[in-house]
Motif scaffolding. Structure first.
Motif, PDB file in Angstrom:
ATOM      1  N   LYS A 371       1.089  -1.282   0.026  1.00  0.00           N
ATOM      2  CA  LYS A 371      -0.095   0.011   0.008  1.00  0.00           C
ATOM      3  C   LYS A 371       0.799   1.239  -0.020  1.00  0.00           C
ATOM      4  N   PRO A 372       0.588   2.235  -0.740  1.00  0.00           N
ATOM      5  CA  PRO A 372       1.382   3.675  -0.978  1.00  0.00           C
ATOM      6  C   PRO A 372       1.380   4.305   0.728  1.00  0.00           C
ATOM      7  N   VAL A 373       2.250   4.785   0.800  1.00  0.00           N
ATOM      8  CA  VAL A 373       2.568   5.568   1.900  1.00  0.00           C
ATOM      9  C   VAL A 373       2.486   7.067   1.665  1.00  0.00           C
ATOM     10  N   SER A 374       1.627   7.720   2.291  1.00  0.00           N
ATOM     11  CA  SER A 374       1.371   9.245   1.536  1.00  0.00           C
ATOM     12  C   SER A 374       2.344  10.094   2.288  1.00  0.00           C
ATOM     13  N   MET A 375       2.657  11.110   1.472  1.00  0.00           N
ATOM     14  CA  MET A 375       3.783  11.835   1.686  1.00  0.00           C
ATOM     15  C   MET A 375       3.314  13.345   1.514  1.00  0.00           C
ATOM     16  N   SER A 376       3.174  14.238   2.725  1.00  0.00           N
ATOM     17  CA  SER A 376       2.728  15.669   2.449  1.00  0.00           C
ATOM     18  C   SER A 376       3.480  16.606   3.525  1.00  0.00           C
ATOM     19  N   THR A 377       4.652  17.214   3.353  1.00  0.00           N
ATOM     20  CA  THR A 377       5.209  18.054   4.387  1.00  0.00           C
ATOM     21  C   THR A 377       4.210  18.761   5.244  1.00  0.00           C
ATOM     22  N   ARG A 378       3.220  19.666   4.711  1.00  0.00           N
ATOM     23  CA  ARG A 378       2.694  20.454   5.487  1.00  0.00           C
ATOM     24  C   ARG A 378       1.306  19.767   6.270  1.00  0.00           C
ATOM     25  N   ALA A 379       0.915  18.720   5.858  1.00  0.00           N
ATOM     26  CA  ALA A 379       0.015  17.915   6.430  1.00  0.00           C
ATOM     27  C   ALA A 379       0.393  17.098   7.563  1.00  0.00           C
ATOM     28  N   GLY A 380       1.776  16.915   7.282  1.00  0.00           N
ATOM     29  CA  GLY A 380       2.369  16.279   8.517  1.00  0.00           C
ATOM     30  C   GLY A 380       2.168  14.571   8.366  1.00  0.00           C
ATOM     31  N   THR A 381       2.081  14.037   6.916  1.00  0.00           N
ATOM     32  CA  THR A 381       1.625  12.737   6.950  1.00  0.00           C
ATOM     33  C   THR A 381       2.702  11.917   6.087  1.00  0.00           C
ATOM     34  N   PHE A 382       3.849  12.498   5.759  1.00  0.00           N
ATOM     35  CA  PHE A 382       5.119  12.145   5.173  1.00  0.00           C
ATOM     36  C   PHE A 382       5.941  10.948   5.861  1.00  0.00           C
ATOM     37  N   GLU A 383       6.557  10.096   5.047  1.00  0.00           N
ATOM     38  CA  GLU A 383       7.417   9.059   5.589  1.00  0.00           C
ATOM     39  C   GLU A 383       8.808   9.967   5.641  1.00  0.00           C
ATOM     40  N   THR A 384       9.551  10.130   6.652  1.00  0.00           N
ATOM     41  CA  THR A 384      10.678  10.646   6.888  1.00  0.00           C
ATOM     42  C   THR A 384      11.803   9.710   6.354  1.00  0.00           C
ATOM     43  N   LEU A 385      13.046  10.188   5.845  1.00  0.00           N
ATOM     44  CA  LEU A 385      14.106   9.702   5.351  1.00  0.00           C
ATOM     45  C   LEU A 385      14.636   8.756   6.631  1.00  0.00           C
ATOM     46  N   ALA A 386      14.612   9.492   7.820  1.00  0.00           N
ATOM     47  CA  ALA A 386      15.305   8.613   8.934  1.00  0.00           C
ATOM     48  C   ALA A 386      14.304   7.510   9.162  1.00  0.00           C
ATOM     49  N   ASP A 387      13.117   7.510   9.117  1.00  0.00           N
ATOM     50  CA  ASP A 387      12.229   6.356   9.483  1.00  0.00           C
ATOM     51  C   ASP A 387      12.509   5.350   8.508  1.00  0.00           C
ATOM     52  N   VAL A 388      12.794   5.608   7.282  1.00  0.00           N
ATOM     53  CA  VAL A 388      13.211   4.387   6.065  1.00  0.00           C
ATOM     54  C   VAL A 388      14.370   3.888   6.502  1.00  0.00           C
ATOM     55  N   VAL A 389      15.505   4.589   6.746  1.00  0.00           N
ATOM     56  CA  VAL A 389      16.621   4.111   6.953  1.00  0.00           C
ATOM     57  C   VAL A 389      16.529   3.364   8.274  1.00  0.00           C
ATOM     58  N   LYS A 390      15.634   3.574   9.400  1.00  0.00           N
ATOM     59  CA  LYS A 390      15.545   2.725  10.392  1.00  0.00           C
ATOM     60  C   LYS A 390      14.915   1.596  10.288  1.00  0.00           C
ATOM     61  N   GLU A 391      14.078   1.688   9.157  1.00  0.00           N
ATOM     62  CA  GLU A 391      13.285   0.377   8.769  1.00  0.00           C
ATOM     63  C   GLU A 391      14.160  -0.595   8.066  1.00  0.00           C
ATOM     64  N   VAL A 392      14.851   0.105   7.271  1.00  0.00           N
ATOM     65  CA  VAL A 392      15.397  -1.180   6.335  1.00  0.00           C
ATOM     66  C   VAL A 392      17.031  -1.092   6.299  1.00  0.00           C
ATOM     67  N   GLY A 393      17.603   0.160   6.900  1.00  0.00           N
ATOM     68  CA  GLY A 393      19.209   0.342   6.798  1.00  0.00           C
ATOM     69  C   GLY A 393      19.374   1.176   5.596  1.00  0.00           C
ATOM     70  N   ALA A 394      20.606   1.689   5.794  1.00  0.00           N
ATOM     71  CA  ALA A 394      21.133   2.765   4.792  1.00  0.00           C
ATOM     72  C   ALA A 394      21.621   1.994   3.605  1.00  0.00           C
ATOM     73  N   ASP A 395      22.222   0.632   3.894  1.00  0.00           N
ATOM     74  CA  ASP A 395      22.646   0.081   2.556  1.00  0.00           C
ATOM     75  C   ASP A 395      21.438  -0.302   1.589  1.00  0.00           C
TER      76      ASP A 395
END
Length: 551
Positions: A371-395
């Motif tokens: 399922k798509p993860v919605s991203m909108s800075t102003r609405a505050g519903t975006f997935e942050t880069l930090a969250d993605v790196v934490k989830e799957v790793g930088a590699d």
């Protein structure tokens, strides 16, 4: 590649003896069918008219003379209308292992850049909120392009342009100020375009805890304090996220310094001197239409305020004044219409068109459980880069971001890149390196001694088609780096890694490495795999991805 260089040198010598010059459109490249040899050249067809010969006859003369001219050539044949197909000796390819051992981490480096002073500017997101996954793709591309160009001999500096002026920053300050008032129980009227993210509330709460009298300040002073604090906190967070993502920025350039340092005026003077500006209806215009843009652009409005384009022109003018010969900007794909405008500005500055390039970064479609993860800075519903790196790793994140052309959209499946399976391209490549390390460890446990540096004689047992294929693939790394650097196309490295990993996995399936009754062949294959491990590490380093020894 050594083979390309060796063949070109030998052919140039033969042409000189015949009074012929190297043709501008000459191509030396591997043939589409590997059965036709290691390299094919089209020079006979290009020079037949000048030589007054039939293309096939000229090609045959060159084929007959090549083995004597170049000892590494095992054979040469003529194909089709006059292609020259060349096969190198097995010893020539075996020497690739010696080259890898000698060069180590520098294997594959080249000097096509010849020290050209280059500035790569990337990410440069407004410090109005945390970096999201789309910024992450631009960060990975920018950092890896830098690594690639440095390996190709360019002198590269990296820079982040801090958009610390303008309307978005005023909205940021207002958004935090209103949250401060709300948390203090004061009445608030919310504008439509304020930033809604939870990070805004966190900043406001911290500021209020540190100074309970903050809501009593005059609005202008309160908003200014909120702007300064929010920008600094967010920028610190951006820097931390980029460090965790193994992304380098040597310089952080403030937009505010353009005006305060007189750099906008300096750029305007340069445009005036070149005759590309004019006044109209109280505004200051840049005549970009005559330079390839679709219309002229306003730089300073009639009320005296500057446009974003004015700041961008001043910024690039300053880049050239700092001595950079090649400017590379990495922008979101939604800025594609801005490229001709900026090219017009570069031309107006008197700079050659090849001194400026833009890499466009297409959208990332982040998926989780399909399922798509919605991203909108102003609405505050975006997935942050930090969250993605934490989830799957930088590699995993970096490899996936770099697995396709940057201007092609990318589906990033969080679940796929966490799988320890051959369907996961990150795992597929890293496991190839880990398998090599495992084989080398088992050899040591069995008392098999592999010298730090083998000799050509030690490699004589590398005689299968699969041995030769791996050696040829390793030998092309320098060419791949040179081609990718000149095209600013890091995905070529990703594709190279996946192809090499596939060859290695197939090699294990077909050939036993540790042979109890054949020590010479065991040593040769261990040396080959050790060399392939170094090639994998060097290519993975360009992507900013680690090469694990165990998985």
């Amino acid at each position: 590649m050594r083979a390309t260089d060796a063949l070109r040198t030998a052919l140039q010598e033969l042409l000189t003896e015949k009074g012929l010059s190297w043709p501008a459109k000459a191509v030396i490249a591997p043939p589409k069918d590997a059965r036709h040899g290691d390299l094919a050249a089209n020079i006979a067809m290009l020079l037949a008219k000048d030589a007054g010969r039939n293309p096939r006859e000229l090609a045959q003369e060159l084929a007959d003379a090549l083995p004597a001219r170049c000892a590494d050539v095992a054979g040469a044949e003529v194909a089709g209308p006059g292609f020259l197909n060349v096969t190198f000796s097995q010893d020539f390819w075996r020497r690739a292992v010696l080259d890898i051992e000698s060069a180590g981490a520098d294997y594959g480096r080249c000097n096509v850049g010849q020290g050209k002073k280059t500035l790569v500017e990337y990410v440069s997101a407004n410090p109005t909120g945390p970096l999201h996954v789309g910024h992450g793709r631009g960060a990975a591309v920018g950092d890896s392009v830098t690594r690639l160009l440095r390996r190709a001999g360019y002198d590269v500096t990296t820079e982040y342009y801090i958009n610390d002026a303008g309307r978005q920053m005023r909205i940021l300050g207002l958004s935090v100020w209103l949250r401060v008032l709300e948390l203090a129980g004061r009445p608030v009227e919310w504008p439509e375009d304020f930033y809604r993210g939870s990070y805004i509330i966190d900043i406001a709460r911290t500021m209020l805890e540190e100074d309970p009298s903050l809501p009593d300040l005059p609005e202008a002073e309160g908003r200014e304090r909120c702007y300064q604090r929010a920008m600094n906190d967010i920028l610190d967070g951006i820097k931390a996220d980029l460090r965790d993502f193994r992304v380098e920025h040597q310089q952080w350039f403030s937009e505010k310094t353009l005006v305060e340092g007189g750099k906008v005026d300096a750029a305007f003077q340069a445009l005036d001197k070149a005759g590309h500006t004019y006044e109209k209806e109280g505004a200051y215009w840049f005549a970009t239409e005559s330079l390839g843009d679709d219309k002229d652009r306003v730089l300073r409005k009639s009320d005296g305020s500057l446009t974003y384009f004015a700041s961008d022109i001043a910024y690039h003018h300053d880049k050239f004044r700092r001595g950079y010969e090649w400017l590379i900007d990495i922008w979101g794909a939604d800025h594609h219409g801005y490229v001709p405008r900026m090219r017009a500005a570069i031309a107006a500055m008197g700079q050659p068109k090849e001194s400026f390039d833009v890499i466009l970064i297409q959208l990332v479609n982040l998926l989780q459980n399909g399922k798509p993860v919605s991203m909108s800075t102003r609405a505050g519903t975006f997935e942050t880069l930090a969250d993605v790196v934490k989830e799957v790793g930088a590699d995993a994140a970096r490899f996936m971001f770099l697995s396709r052309k940057s201007d092609a959209s990318l589906d990033f499946d969080l679940e796929l890149v966490k799988q320890r399976s051959m369907d996961n391209p990150v795992y597929y490549v890293q496991y190839a390196h880990a398998r090599i390390c495992a084989v080398l460890r088992r050899a040591g446990e069995r008392g098999i001694s592999l010298p730090d540096h083998v000799t050509l004689a030690d490699l004589a047992a590398l005689d299968t088609p699969e041995d030769m294929a791996l050696l040829r693939k390793a030998a092309t790394l320098e060419d791949v780096i040179a081609t990718a650097a000149q095209a600013l196309a890091v995905h070529h490295i990703s594709h190279y890694l996946q192809e090499l990993a596939g060859m290695l996995h197939s090699y294990y399936a077909k050939h036993q490495v540790l042979l109890p009754d054949d020590t010479p062949r065991t040593i040769a294959r261990l040396a080959l795999l050790r060399g392939m491990g170094q090639v994998l590490r060097n290519a993975l380093d360009i992507l900013g991805v680690s090469a694990p020894e165990t998985m």
